[in-house]
Motif scaffolding. Structure first.
Motif, short mmCIF file in Angstrom:
data_model
loop_
_atom_site.label_atom_id
_atom_site.label_comp_id
_atom_site.label_asym_id
_atom_site.label_seq_id
_atom_site.Cartn_x
_atom_site.Cartn_y
_atom_site.Cartn_z
N ASP A 512 -2.93 15.21 55.73
CA ASP A 512 -2.92 14.14 57.25
C ASP A 512 -2.96 15.75 57.95
N ARG A 513 -2.17 16.30 58.58
CA ARG A 513 -1.88 17.50 59.51
C ARG A 513 -1.51 18.09 58.61
N ARG A 514 -1.35 17.95 57.34
CA ARG A 514 -0.58 19.33 56.42
C ARG A 514 -1.48 19.94 55.17
N ILE A 515 -0.90 20.74 54.98
CA ILE A 515 -1.71 21.29 53.81
C ILE A 515 -0.68 21.44 53.14
N LYS A 516 -0.46 21.10 51.40
CA LYS A 516 0.19 21.15 50.78
C LYS A 516 -0.49 22.65 49.54
N GLY A 517 0.11 22.94 48.96
CA GLY A 517 0.27 23.80 48.16
C GLY A 517 1.02 23.28 46.67
N PHE A 518 0.47 23.18 45.69
CA PHE A 518 1.20 22.36 44.46
C PHE A 518 1.30 22.79 43.41
N GLY A 519 2.31 22.96 42.42
CA GLY A 519 1.71 24.15 40.89
C GLY A 519 2.40 23.40 40.02
N ILE A 520 2.89 24.10 38.32
CA ILE A 520 3.52 23.87 37.99
C ILE A 520 3.87 24.91 37.41
N GLU A 521 5.33 24.78 37.28
CA GLU A 521 6.37 24.64 36.93
C GLU A 521 7.65 24.65 36.36
N ASN A 522 7.84 25.71 34.67
CA ASN A 522 9.27 24.58 33.94
C ASN A 522 9.30 23.25 33.69
N GLY A 523 7.48 23.08 33.16
CA GLY A 523 7.38 21.98 32.76
C GLY A 523 7.26 20.43 34.12
N GLN A 524 7.02 21.22 35.16
CA GLN A 524 7.00 19.68 35.63
C GLN A 524 5.85 20.04 37.38
N CYS A 526 5.14 21.04 41.27
CA CYS A 526 6.33 20.88 42.27
C CYS A 526 5.52 22.20 43.22
N THR A 527 6.31 21.52 44.93
CA THR A 527 5.68 21.61 46.42
C THR A 527 5.64 23.28 45.85
#
Length: 840
Positions: A512-524, A526-527
């Protein structure tokens, strides 16, 4: 190099043109004939004003254009090289280009071609001089951006005025590339398409015959002799005589009349066999035209069928055919009705194919079609094949380990055993919900991105797919496993942009008016980061407060949609159309606090009150979600820096070695290189259209060769050497984009064709296509270094030494491969009869 203050060699283009138009005193003594001729040609453009002629005269009187446009970096007095004020000579170049005559038909095609070649040569010289000094920080050469823009604009505009009919091998060789490759000629009439066209001809023949008879009836149908007389009086070619005399025959004339019309219409030869007649007819037909082969096959079917039925009469001493009562006509099985599925249910519809038991030319249509199909199969040329080792059909289901490899060594054009293993791929699909979106409706919000071993697929959710829902996934190179995790309700709406960042193993999503960075850590999932993007008005105010001004050179209509830019592992940027970039550092301080702030649309006010107003972003008034929707509303971190750049938001971005980018803008025929400070470094040119594209990883850096750069436009792919700035290889093939593929020290380029017509894998060492891939959907491709070519649909091609399979797995792979090729075969030819299908 000429000094920037030295104006002794400056040419004022307007005064130069005026001087040439006035001429010398001797030229003023023109006779009356010359005056009259000038009046007749007053609308013609003076050739001396053509851009190439003016620029060449400019160079003859001063320095080379490359020397004028380039300046030593230590001589610039501004932090931003792009804002360096052009010298007077450079300003004169810009003025010459802007005032040169240009338009449809203004410059002759020969002049357009010469000008394009000349401008490309100048730009290549500039690139070469920049690269020669690129490693010496004290002697780096900087090109004036305004001049470069003017040169590139002049080039792009002239490529757009080149005739559409100009062959691609001319249009894309202005850059002097010596290695020009073309795919195998698949424009030959494919058998399956030819048979369909023959059926279509006979399907429409009754209506055409009825129209023809309405023009020739005069108190009744004319006899065959009368038809023959009328036709032979107009045409001398046997093929044209037969074409015209046969149109009114079906349906109203007897078998004997039709036989007479076909076999006795050449006055110089009355004892034709069917084969001889077909040969003479075909001699007058150009089989290379779109319907040429169809006409020959259709005529062959009629001639063969007439001859066969005539033979039956002769052998059985029958004087006259009695139509349906004649035993010489066989019975044929008709096509089954087709089942049609609709919103209200299913129903059957009769096939629109010609009825095989109907009569045409006094014989049954089934007999004609059988002979036409037999002739088509016997005479249709087989499409050219690849080498004996690289099946163009890419038989994924075959175990190739036991195939005998012929000798040939490293000779060009001969595949080796290693090539065989390298180019062979196993076809499959990722078993995951990550790629199962609704792509076929107007409400589709599917997007896909992949880089390295991490990717993201947005499939949409909620009412009309207006909610955020997708899957982040990764491929484990070591274990060769796939893991994905669903993510929902992260934004107030669906994404505006997605960038997979393999360097940081992060997927960046502009929501929307945000940028989110997502990754995968410890099998799940995460933001990792949440960044708050200032709107354009606030961003501009911040730049103005810091003393920045918007560049007057920018053209926002050229802006693309690639707003997200990853600067290695150091920072992330958001570039808007005004050239303002907001940046966030990828450090511990900017990491997300881990709190998930959720609100539900059916309890919005209550949920919002649970959080501090400064910590959340409330866009409930502008969301398209219904009462069943929900959103994570953390506001995120403000930008660490905001600055003005002179960069147009790109259409596509290629990430290069040595902290550089390759930007492509809408409607441009050049590729601009920038460093991590978004300062222009150089430009690549040589394309003949303004539809250029690069993929995210356009080099072979991971294969140890960062200097090979791959880019494409709508009709070709070019392989550049970044050390020289020139294309070392040009592949003439209509493609959407070109993906570098590397395995076992071998380098390939995978050209993805438009409209789901497949993809073709080219071997850069052998300089030829190895084989094709049956990618039938409009899907993107990404290369995973572990040896996987992944499509956005979840379809993949696994390379390397694949173990053999058996039983049900083998049966499924065979069925899957045949199905994929069958779908692609349908798209072999386009509506113009020109093949763009990747099948070799």
């Amino acid at each position: 190099m000429a000094s920037q203050d030295d104006s002794s060699d400056i040419i004022n283009p307007e005064s130069e043109v005026e001087e040439e138009e006035n001429g010398s005193e001797d030229d003023m003594d023109m006779n009356d004939d010359e005056v009259e001729q000038d009046e007749d040609d007053e609308d013609a453009v003076d050739p001396s004003t053509f851009l190439i002629n003016v620029l060449k005269r400019f160079e003859e009187r001063g320095s080379p254009l490359s020397a004028i446009i380039l300046t030593n970096k230590r001589d610039t007095d501004t932090e931003n090289d792009a804002e360096t004020v052009p010298s007077l000579q450079a300003q004169s170049i810009i003025s010459i280009i802007n005032n040169a005559p240009l338009g449809d038909g203004v410059e002759p095609v020969k002049i357009l071609v010469e000008t394009c070649e000349y401008l490309i040569q100048i730009l290549q010289d500039i690139y070469r001089m920049q690269q020669q000094n690129s490693t010496d920080a004290t002697n780096q050469m900087v090109a004036n951006t305004a001049c470069m823009d003017a040169l590139c604009e002049a080039l792009t505009s002239r490529t757009n005025y080149l005739p559409i009919s100009m062959n691609n091998d001319r249009r894309h060789c202005f850059d002097g590339c010596n290695t020009v490759l073309s795919p195998p000629n698949t424009s030959m009439q494919s058998l399956s398409r030819l048979l369909v066209e023959v059926e279509d001809h006979f399907k429409h023949l009754p209506a055409l015959s009825q129209i023809a008879r309405s023009f020739i009836e005069d108190g009744g149908l004319p006899s065959v002799d009368e038809l023959r007389y009328r036709t032979q009086s107009k045409f001398t070619s046997l093929s044209k005589v037969l074409d015209h005399i046969m149109i009114p025959l079906p349906g109203e004339y007897s078998f004997e009349d039709c036989y007479d019309a076909v076999f006795f219409s050449n006055p110089s030869k009355q004892d034709y066999t069917a084969d001889e007649l077909i040969g003479d007819y075909a001699a007058g037909i150009d089989s290379s035209v779109s319907d040429g082969a169809m006409k020959i096959c259709a005529f062959a079917g009629v001639a063969k069928a007439l001859e066969e039925h005539k033979r039956y009469h002769t052998e059985n001493e029958i004087d006259e055919c009695v139509g349906e009562e004649c035993d010489g006509h066989g019975e044929y099985e008709e096509a089954e009705p087709e089942t049609v599925h609709g919103w209200s249910g299913s129903w059957t519809e009769e096939s629109d194919k010609p009825k095989k038991n109907s009569f045409c030319y006094g014989i049954k249509m089934g007999c004609i079609l059988e002979h036409a199909n037999e002739y088509a199969r016997a005479t249709s040329p087989s499409p050219p094949k690849g080498s004996s080792l690289s099946s163009p059909r890419a038989r994924f289901h075959q175990d190739m380990s036991e195939v005998e490899i012929p000798s040939g060594g490293e000779e060009r054009g001969v595949a080796t055993a290693e090539d065989f293993v390298t180019c062979r791929a196993r076809h499959g699909y990722v078993e995951s919900d990550a790629f199962e979106g609704d792509a076929d409706t107007i409400y589709s919000s599917m997007q896909w991105t992949h880089d390295g071993k991490i990717g993201f697929s947005h499939v949409g959710g909620g009412w009309k797919n207006r909610e955020f829902r997708g899957h982040i996934y990764s491929f484990d190179d070591g274990r060769n496993t796939f893991e994905s995790y669903e993510m929902c309700h992260e934004f107030w709406r669906t994404p505006s942009g997605i960038l997979a960042d393999g360097v940081n193993e992060t997927v960046w999503i502009d929501g929307d008016r945000r940028i989110k960075g997502f990754g995968i850590e410890n099998g799940q999932a995460c933001t990792k980061y949440i960044f708050n993007v200032l709107n354009d008005k606030l961003a501009m105010s911040s730049v103005t407060a810091l003393g920045g001004v918007q560049s007057k050179r920018r053209k926002t209509e050229d802006a693309g949609n690639q707003n997200l830019i990853a600067f290695g592992s150091s920072r992330l940027g958001y570039l808007n159309k005004a050239g303002i970039i907001q940046e966030w550092k990828l450090n511990d301080e900017n990491q997300h606090d881990g709190i998930r702030r959720m609100v539900n649309m059916d309890a919005l006010e209550e949920d919002l009150q649970a959080f501090n107003e400064e910590d959340i972003l409330n866009l409930s008034e502008s969301t398209w979600m219904d009462e069943m929707g929900a959103a994570e509303v953390t506001r995120g971190k403000k930008p660490d820096s905001i600055r003005q750049t002179d960069v147009v938001t790109p259409y596509s971005i290629g990430y290069l070695p040595n902290e550089q980018f390759a930007f492509v803008s809408n409607g441009r025929s050049e590729i601009t290189m920038y460093d991590y400070d978004l300062r222009e470094k150089s430009r690549l040119v040589g394309f003949g259209t303004d539809k250029v594209d690069v993929v995210q990883r356009p080099t072979f850096e991971k294969a140890g060769d960062p200097s090979i750069f791959v880019a494409s436009d709508s009709v070709c792919a070019k392989i550049f050497d970044l050390r020289s700035g020139k294309a070392e290889m040009t592949i003439h093939q209509r493609c959407v984009n070109s993906v570098p593929v590397y395995l076992n020290d071998s380098k390939f380029v995978c050209n993805r064709l438009s409209e789901g017509k497949g993809a073709m894998m080219w071997d850069l060492r052998l300089q030829r296509p190895m084989y094709s891939l049956p990618i039938s959907g409009n899907t993107d491709l990404a290369w995973i270094p572990s040896g996987l070519l992944l499509a956005g649909s979840g379809e993949f091609y696994k390379y390397g030494r694949n173990p053999s399979v058996g039983g049900e797995d083998l049966e499924w792979e065979i069925k899957s491969a045949k199905s994929a090729w069958s779908e692609l075969e349908k798209k072999r030819n386009n509506d113009r009869g020109v093949s763009e299908c990747s099948i070799m």
